[in-house]
Design a protein around this motif. Sequence first.
Motif, short mmCIF file in Angstrom:
data_model
loop_
_atom_site.label_atom_id
_atom_site.label_comp_id
_atom_site.label_asym_id
_atom_site.label_seq_id
_atom_site.Cartn_x
_atom_site.Cartn_y
_atom_site.Cartn_z
N MET A 40 1.02 -1.17 0.07
CA MET A 40 -0.06 0.17 0.02
C MET A 40 0.80 1.02 -0.28
SD MET A 40 -3.12 0.87 2.99
CE MET A 40 -4.32 -0.17 2.39
N ALA A 41 0.74 2.34 -0.72
CA ALA A 41 1.45 3.56 -1.07
C ALA A 41 1.53 4.46 0.50
CB ALA A 41 0.55 4.16 -2.77
N ASN A 42 2.72 5.17 1.20
CA ASN A 42 2.28 6.01 2.17
C ASN A 42 2.00 7.35 1.28
OD1 ASN A 42 2.85 7.32 3.77
ND2 ASN A 42 5.26 7.62 3.38
N HIS A 43 0.43 7.01 2.17
CA HIS A 43 -0.26 8.36 1.27
C HIS A 43 -0.25 9.57 2.62
CE1 HIS A 43 -2.62 5.11 -0.07
NE2 HIS A 43 -3.51 5.70 -1.49
N PHE A 44 0.97 9.49 2.95
CA PHE A 44 0.99 10.81 4.33
C PHE A 44 1.36 12.04 3.47
CE2 PHE A 44 3.23 13.71 6.30
CZ PHE A 44 2.27 13.16 8.10
N PRO A 45 2.78 11.65 2.39
CA PRO A 45 2.86 12.93 2.03
C PRO A 45 1.80 13.52 1.16
CG PRO A 45 4.52 11.27 1.39
CD PRO A 45 3.04 10.78 2.09
N MET A 46 1.23 12.57 0.09
CA MET A 46 -0.02 13.14 -0.09
C MET A 46 -1.30 13.98 -0.04
SD MET A 46 -0.01 9.72 -2.52
CE MET A 46 1.46 7.71 -3.36
N THR A 47 -1.28 13.34 1.02
CA THR A 47 -2.86 14.21 2.01
C THR A 47 -1.90 15.36 2.31
OG1 THR A 47 -2.81 11.51 2.93
CG2 THR A 47 -4.42 13.74 3.80
N LEU A 145 4.55 11.85 -7.85
CA LEU A 145 5.62 12.27 -8.31
C LEU A 145 4.89 14.22 -8.81
CD1 LEU A 145 7.97 13.18 -10.67
CD2 LEU A 145 7.31 12.07 -12.99
N SER A 146 3.20 13.84 -8.74
CA SER A 146 2.82 15.27 -9.02
C SER A 146 2.26 16.31 -8.38
CB SER A 146 1.31 14.91 -9.79
OG SER A 146 0.64 15.93 -9.77
N PHE A 147 2.93 15.69 -6.71
CA PHE A 147 2.71 16.83 -5.41
C PHE A 147 4.04 16.79 -6.26
CE2 PHE A 147 -1.34 14.38 -4.33
CZ PHE A 147 -1.41 15.88 -4.43
N ALA A 148 5.30 16.37 -5.95
CA ALA A 148 6.45 16.65 -5.50
C ALA A 148 6.96 17.66 -6.76
CB ALA A 148 7.54 15.28 -6.40
N ILE A 157 11.26 15.60 -6.45
CA ILE A 157 10.84 14.97 -7.05
C ILE A 157 12.13 13.86 -7.56
CG2 ILE A 157 10.90 14.89 -9.91
CD1 ILE A 157 10.53 18.30 -8.79
N ALA A 158 13.22 13.36 -7.57
CA ALA A 158 13.66 12.19 -7.57
C ALA A 158 13.46 11.23 -6.47
CB ALA A 158 15.33 12.43 -7.01
N ASP A 159 12.80 11.83 -5.85
CA ASP A 159 12.47 10.44 -4.68
C ASP A 159 11.12 10.27 -5.10
OD1 ASP A 159 14.05 10.80 -2.43
OD2 ASP A 159 12.38 11.50 -1.74
N LEU A 161 10.43 9.94 -8.83
CA LEU A 161 10.58 9.47 -9.75
C LEU A 161 11.34 8.08 -9.65
CD1 LEU A 161 12.34 12.21 -11.79
CD2 LEU A 161 10.08 10.53 -12.12
N ALA A 162 12.22 7.26 -8.55
CA ALA A 162 13.09 6.40 -7.65
C ALA A 162 11.38 5.27 -7.25
CB ALA A 162 13.25 6.69 -6.79
N TYR A 163 10.29 5.68 -6.94
CA TYR A 163 8.62 4.94 -6.64
C TYR A 163 8.39 4.18 -7.87
CZ TYR A 163 4.42 3.30 -4.52
OH TYR A 163 3.86 3.27 -4.04
N PHE A 164 8.62 5.13 -9.14
CA PHE A 164 8.29 4.93 -10.15
C PHE A 164 8.78 3.76 -10.55
CE2 PHE A 164 5.91 8.44 -12.95
CZ PHE A 164 5.02 7.52 -13.30
N ALA A 165 10.36 3.92 -10.90
CA ALA A 165 11.20 2.86 -11.10
C ALA A 165 11.19 2.08 -10.82
CB ALA A 165 12.62 3.24 -10.69
N ILE A 166 11.29 1.79 -8.73
CA ILE A 166 11.10 0.59 -8.05
C ILE A 166 9.39 -0.64 -8.27
CG2 ILE A 166 12.88 0.50 -6.70
CD1 ILE A 166 9.87 1.39 -4.59
N ARG A 167 8.50 0.10 -8.95
CA ARG A 167 7.22 0.03 -9.17
C ARG A 167 7.12 -0.51 -10.32
NH1 ARG A 167 3.22 0.06 -4.88
NH2 ARG A 167 2.75 -1.85 -6.41
#
Length: 380
Positions: A40-47, A145-148, A157-159, A161-167
């Motif tokens: 499950m995604a860490n929704h904290f920063p998005m929220t 990425l949009s929120f970053a 932003i790098a974080d 994109l890294a999430y993009f990469a591992i998923r």
Amino acid sequence: MKNINNSVQSSAELTAFVNDEMRQDGRYHPNLGGVTRSGMANHFPMTIMSLAALGGSDTDIKRFKSHWPASRYRSLIEELGLRDTNSVTLNNWPGYLGKAEFLIEFKRVFLEGIENLGADRFIHHAVNIMADSLPMGLFHPLIKLSFARMQGDDALIADALAYFAIRYQDLYGELSSMKTDETSGIDVSDSQDALLTSWGRAALKVESGEVKLSTSGASLPVSEALCGSSTVHQLALNQGFSITEANFSCQIAEICKAAAALYLYEPALTTLHAVTSAQALADLTLTLQNSDGKLAVKLWQRYWIWLTGLYLEKGAPKLTFSGVYSAAELLPDWDSLASTAVKIDEVHEIKMVFSCKWLAENLEDHEIYRIVASQVLAEY
């Protein structure tokens, strides 16, 4: 469609408290518990960003943080045993896609890329390479990425994109070799009719047995599996609704309304994320559109294929965008909806209200978005 030049929220408009919370979250794994596949995604920063954009005060955000449940454990990356072996570089990182153990190496490399090329150019470069992973993790890396980018910090932003990469997981198979019939498209002035007609044609082909699809099972894996079906590629892209460099900025407004209409038909996590991910994709493609329209087409074609698969998985309902709610004037206005949203604790509902408000303000002030937000907040 409205014309936007900047994201809805910039770092300069955020309080020091919010910026610090966002940066601190970069210490945590992007998935709860550090689990990558099926996590499950860490929704904290998005929220946090949603609350800030909805007008939430530092007090509102601190209240939300104090109610963050222990069950949603955010894992510190430094406690997960990950090490930077310097294996991943700016030249070879595509070869490591989908490998969760290289998270911190992706973060390092992507930050280097941003520093070399600038954020927008590197986002364009990286997302172009990783486009076939939509809708990885139900689009949460895209949302992150949009929120970053809204927040503006290069490390965040790098974080993302890294999430993009591992998923990363290629879900689209041979799509790149498919030829689309752009001559079957309808003029952009009729794009609403074109979209619904396109879905109607696809539904008839399935109902008549002309094409056969397996749509039994859980919604998320079924809709992801349909992304790789050449049959679904044809149903999405060759039924009269085309997405091109010339029309994509008009077509995405219709696609986003279609996602909202599908949510109203069947409120669920998959249909909710259809709306929130469409908003994130709209933000990114509209703010990066000066770099290359080809990337926008590439991303929206893939999103549209996924959404068409979800539409078919939901039973191909008959939908409409107009006259959705004949007494729309009785609905709460956006200020009222936002003031309610910043007082609640449910991450998906906060994010959904933010996405609907953003879409109404930046794409089209259509009643469907206020209807969706009102329905989401109905119990409060």
